[in-house]
Design a protein around this motif. Structure first.
Motif, mmCIF file in Angstrom:
data_model
loop_
_atom_site.group_PDB
_atom_site.id
_atom_site.type_symbol
_atom_site.label_atom_id
_atom_site.label_comp_id
_atom_site.label_asym_id
_atom_site.label_seq_id
_atom_site.Cartn_x
_atom_site.Cartn_y
_atom_site.Cartn_z
ATOM 1 N N MET A 201 0.843 -1.205 0.000
ATOM 2 C CA MET A 201 0.000 0.000 0.000
ATOM 3 C C MET A 201 0.871 1.245 0.000
ATOM 4 O O MET A 201 1.160 1.795 1.071
ATOM 5 N N PRO A 202 1.334 1.700 -1.159
ATOM 6 C CA PRO A 202 2.222 2.875 -1.184
ATOM 7 C C PRO A 202 1.566 4.124 -0.585
ATOM 8 O O PRO A 202 2.233 4.961 0.012
ATOM 9 N N MET A 203 0.227 4.215 -0.706
ATOM 10 C CA MET A 203 -0.471 5.407 -0.201
ATOM 11 C C MET A 203 -0.304 5.556 1.315
ATOM 12 O O MET A 203 -0.283 6.677 1.844
ATOM 13 N N ALA A 204 -0.173 4.399 1.988
ATOM 14 C CA ALA A 204 -0.012 4.449 3.448
ATOM 15 C C ALA A 204 1.229 5.248 3.816
ATOM 16 O O ALA A 204 1.250 5.972 4.807
ATOM 17 N N TRP A 205 2.269 5.155 2.991
ATOM 18 C CA TRP A 205 3.532 5.823 3.301
ATOM 19 C C TRP A 205 3.547 7.269 2.839
ATOM 20 O O TRP A 205 4.511 7.982 3.030
ATOM 21 N N VAL A 206 2.430 7.690 2.225
ATOM 22 C CA VAL A 206 2.246 9.118 1.938
ATOM 23 C C VAL A 206 1.478 9.743 3.104
ATOM 24 O O VAL A 206 1.827 10.827 3.586
ATOM 25 N N VAL A 207 0.433 9.049 3.565
ATOM 26 C CA VAL A 207 -0.407 9.650 4.608
ATOM 27 C C VAL A 207 0.259 9.620 5.993
ATOM 28 O O VAL A 207 -0.025 10.476 6.822
ATOM 29 N N VAL A 208 1.169 8.681 6.221
ATOM 30 C CA VAL A 208 1.797 8.606 7.551
ATOM 31 C C VAL A 208 2.683 9.829 7.837
ATOM 32 O O VAL A 208 2.501 10.488 8.868
ATOM 33 N N PRO A 209 3.638 10.179 6.954
ATOM 34 C CA PRO A 209 4.423 11.387 7.247
ATOM 35 C C PRO A 209 3.553 12.640 7.342
ATOM 36 O O PRO A 209 3.781 13.500 8.192
ATOM 37 N N LEU A 210 2.509 12.694 6.491
ATOM 38 C CA LEU A 210 1.596 13.840 6.541
ATOM 39 C C LEU A 210 0.904 13.900 7.912
ATOM 40 O O LEU A 210 0.820 14.966 8.542
ATOM 41 N N GLY A 211 0.446 12.746 8.374
ATOM 42 C CA GLY A 211 -0.229 12.675 9.672
ATOM 43 C C GLY A 211 0.701 13.068 10.810
ATOM 44 O O GLY A 211 0.298 13.799 11.721
ATOM 45 N N ILE A 212 1.936 12.613 10.737
ATOM 46 C CA ILE A 212 2.896 12.965 11.801
ATOM 47 C C ILE A 212 3.127 14.472 11.821
ATOM 48 O O ILE A 212 3.138 15.098 12.890
ATOM 49 N N PHE A 213 3.260 15.061 10.635
ATOM 50 C CA PHE A 213 3.485 16.512 10.565
ATOM 51 C C PHE A 213 2.279 17.270 11.137
ATOM 52 O O PHE A 213 2.449 18.206 11.929
ATOM 53 N N ILE A 214 1.076 16.835 10.747
ATOM 54 C CA ILE A 214 -0.145 17.493 11.278
ATOM 55 C C ILE A 214 -0.179 17.372 12.810
ATOM 56 O O ILE A 214 -0.443 18.337 13.522
ATOM 57 N N GLY A 215 0.133 16.178 13.310
ATOM 58 C CA GLY A 215 0.134 15.960 14.755
ATOM 59 C C GLY A 215 1.153 16.849 15.454
ATOM 60 O O GLY A 215 0.863 17.436 16.502
ATOM 61 N N LEU A 216 2.341 16.972 14.862
ATOM 62 C CA LEU A 216 3.389 17.811 15.463
ATOM 63 C C LEU A 216 2.916 19.261 15.561
ATOM 64 O O LEU A 216 3.082 19.914 16.592
#
Lengths: 512, 155
Positions: A17-32
């Motif tokens: 699932m390549p999309m998972a590795w797009v949304v994870v860094p995005l999610g971490i940045f939003i969380g930060l």
């Protein structure tokens, strides 16, 4: 028992699932970002971005939301260290030593340490989840309302024990916090202390109150200073120091391990999780330290204890969601919404039927911890420039953001008004040596304490006997008695020590 | 007994605490005097009141146990001497004006006032920065986040 075939399937699923590795860094940045801005919080971020998960697969959406959770867990420590304002309630204990470290010019190191403790804590929490998910879920089901009530009482007592020489003032503050938490409509439909105002029907806004109590006393004192760090030499920003702080975690490995274990264990308890885990870990670390007096004055162990516990509690809080289908915090409640959006129900059946998906969530979060370390270093590198900004430029946007953040939570003026009232209360309480932490914990736990005490009363057929019926609750009561005994002995010993000092020495040695 | 302003303030805080506890307990009792309603409130209020009375008695009997005196007044400037109360007042005015003059203008005025209090005198910088800080967060809240915010100029 671990199903290694399912673990292998989980990794295959993850990497297909390549999309998972797009949304994870995005999610971490939003969380930060949301964790780092006082007034905003991880649940707010998750709620705002929940609609985005409609366009994702189930696994992607859960990884995206847990990435926000993970990023926010560390993000909350940034304002705690740099400004003594906890970005989230899970970062309260990070302030105790993180901010003194920043004031001494060790902000780079403190942030690096906090990041590595968060990274290891998150990974540890999910590793524990992987190993003990099923057995732990059975234990949680055995905790009754009596035990949950007693855990909250222990949480309040621990805060009292952490305040050197001000135990009873801290308990008074905690009791006042509990009463403040009971303002509003009770579960039985009784209106208490609302002045007839609709705004108070849901009770005091704990987020606004927490920010007011913590932020105000410090922000108002900063009005007198020109910079966060007084010494110009200490205001440098150094990636090398951040990274060396990150790797210095090896020197705090015992604290790290203890904090991670405590956090993962306490995170499982519904409603308490990260808010208590960081404080318990800090308190235990201080108790076992060879140099307890250095805590609160910039001891790196304090930062590691708090951050490892609040990060590992994330894995613990996922136990309830995955194994029981019960959210144990606001963040996991929003994740439950994502479950229902995708027509999935958590619980023992979910674990047995979709083991590969469950393991993929856990494995994805282990990888998230590593991504957090990388993104976190870059994020800190830019955020830490705050120490170079004159406070005349820094304070107004912080205050405005906290006021607007408290407004955004309620979309009414009640948020900013609560912030104002608790800001002034925070200034007064700090001036006269009352623990604002105890009041915040009282506010956070009050309603939960009342609900569990009432259920205990009802289960006991109109008596509180269930509080002393089961071995686990008896052990907790024993811990409470020992805590109060330790506090009484401590204050007696302190009085003895004082009486052996000359009057001048006594005043010089008194805690501020 | 050595009554200083600091000690009087401490007693005042204890009076506020006690008044809140008594008022809230009475209010809850009037709302519903059932055991379920008072199960946590009554013992917590009793504990809080006992501790408040004990702390007050301790302050009377042992004045040296009182909290520290006023902080160092630094260079004696207005900011150093009254920074904290002025900061509290500025926050109060800001919050109370939010619904009247809008969150945007209130933010601009609060930012400008704080900058002046903290020693900034460059008018152009104060005006430009205050508009940025006053309007920026309100705009973010209104547009990307979609939260309705009462504002005078921004829509």
């Amino acid at each position: 028992m671990l199903d290694f075939q399912a673990i292998l399937d989980a990794f295959t699923l993850l990497f297909s699932m390549p999309m998972a590795w797009v949304v994870v860094p995005l999610g971490i940045f939003i969380g930060l970002v949301f964790g780092a801005i006082p007034g905003l919080s991880v649940p707010i971020a998750m709620a705002i971005f929940l609609p985005m998960t409609l366009y994702m697969d189930f696994l992607e959406s859960i990884l995206f939301l847990t990435a926000i959770f993970t990023g926010g867990g560390f993000g909350g420590s940034i304002p705690a260290i740099l400004m003594n304002v906890p970005g989230t309630s899970a970062a309260i204990a990070t302030c105790f030593d993180g901010y003194p470290m920043a004031k001494k010019g060790q902000h780079n190191r403190a942030l690096g340490l906090a990041l590595s403790a968060s990274t290891v804590g998150t990974a540890f929490g999910y590793l524990m989840l992987l190993v003990i998910l099923e057995p732990l879920s059975h234990v949680v089901l055995k905790l009754g309302p009596a035990e949950l009530f007693l855990v909250a009482v222990i949480g309040l007592l621990l805060i009292g024990l952490m305040t050197d020489g001000r135990f009873w003032r801290a308990i008074a503050a905690g009791a006042l916090g509990v009463l403040l938490a009971l303002i509003g409509m009770s579960s039985a439909g009784t209106e208490r202390g609302t002045f007839g105002s609709l705004y108070l029907l849901d009770g005091v806004d704990t987020n606004a109150a927490m920010i007011g109590l913590f932020a105000a006393s410090e922000l108002f004192l900063l009005v007198k200073s020109d910079y966060l760090v007084k010494d110009q030499e200490s205001r440098r920003v150094s990636t090398r120091e951040i990274i060396s702080g990150f790797f210095a975690i090896g020197g705090n490995s015992v604290t790290l391990l203890r904090g991670s274990v405590l956090g993962a264990g306490l995170g499982v308890i519904p409603g308490l999780g990260s808010s208590i885990a960081n404080l318990v870990s800090y308190s235990v670390t201080k108790r076992f330290s060879k140099n307890p007096d250095s805590f609160g004055k910039g001891n790196p162990d304090g930062v590691v204890a708090a951050e490892s516990a609040n990060s590992s509690s994330e894995g613990g809080s996922m136990v309830g969601l995955l194994a029981l289908g019960i959210p144990s915090s606001a963040a996991t409640a929003i994740m439950l919404s994502a479950f229902s959006v995708h027509n999935i129900t958590g619980g023992p059946r979910f674990i047995s039927d979709q083991k590969d998906v469950v393991y993929a969530i856990i494995a994805g979060n282990l990888i998230q911890a590593i991504i957090l370390a990388v993104i976190g270093v870059v994020f800190i590198r830019f955020v830490v420039y705050i120490v170079r900004v004159p406070l005349a430029y820094l304070l107004p946007p912080i205050v405005i953001c906290t006021a607007l953040g408290s407004y955004a939570l309620t979309t009414s003026i009640s948020g900013p008004v609560t912030l104002l009232v608790f800001s002034i209360l925070g200034v007064l309480m700090k001036r006269y040596g009352y623990s604002v932490v105890a009041m915040v914990i009282g506010l956070l736990l009050g309603l939960m304490m009342e609900g569990n005490l009432v259920r205990t009363w009802q289960l006991g057929g109109g008596s509180l006997w269930p509080l002393i019926e089961r071995p686990i609750s008896i052990a907790m009561l024993a811990l409470i008695i020992i805590s109060v005994g330790a506090a009484l002995y401590g204050s007696w010993k302190r009085r003895q020590d004082r009486s052996s000092l000359l009057p001048g020495e006594e005043l010089a040695g008194r805690d501020a | 007994m050595n009554i200083t302003i600091n000690r009087a303030g401490h007693f005042g805080l204890l009076v506020i605490f006690a008044a809140f506890v008594i008022w809230f307990t009475h209010n809850a009792w009037v709302a519903s005097p059932t055991t379920i309603n008072m199960l946590l409130i009554a013992p917590t209020a009793l504990l809080a009141l006992c501790l408040i009375v004990a702390i007050a008695a301790g302050l009377v009997l042992h004045p040296e146990r009182d909290a520290n005196g006023p902080e160092d007044e630094g260079d004696g400037s207005l900011r150093q001497r009254f920074g904290v109360p002025i900061g509290c007042l500025a926050l109060a005015l800001y919050v109370l004006s939010l619904e009247t003059i809008g969150y945007d203008i209130a933010g601009v005025l609060f930012c400008a006032a704080t900058m002046v209090l903290m020693g900034k005198r460059n008018l152009l910088v104060i005006v430009l920065y205050s508009f940025l800080v006053g309007f920026g967060p309100v705009w973010i809240l209104q547009h990307p986040m979609g939260v309705p915010v009462h504002s005078l100029i921004l829509e």
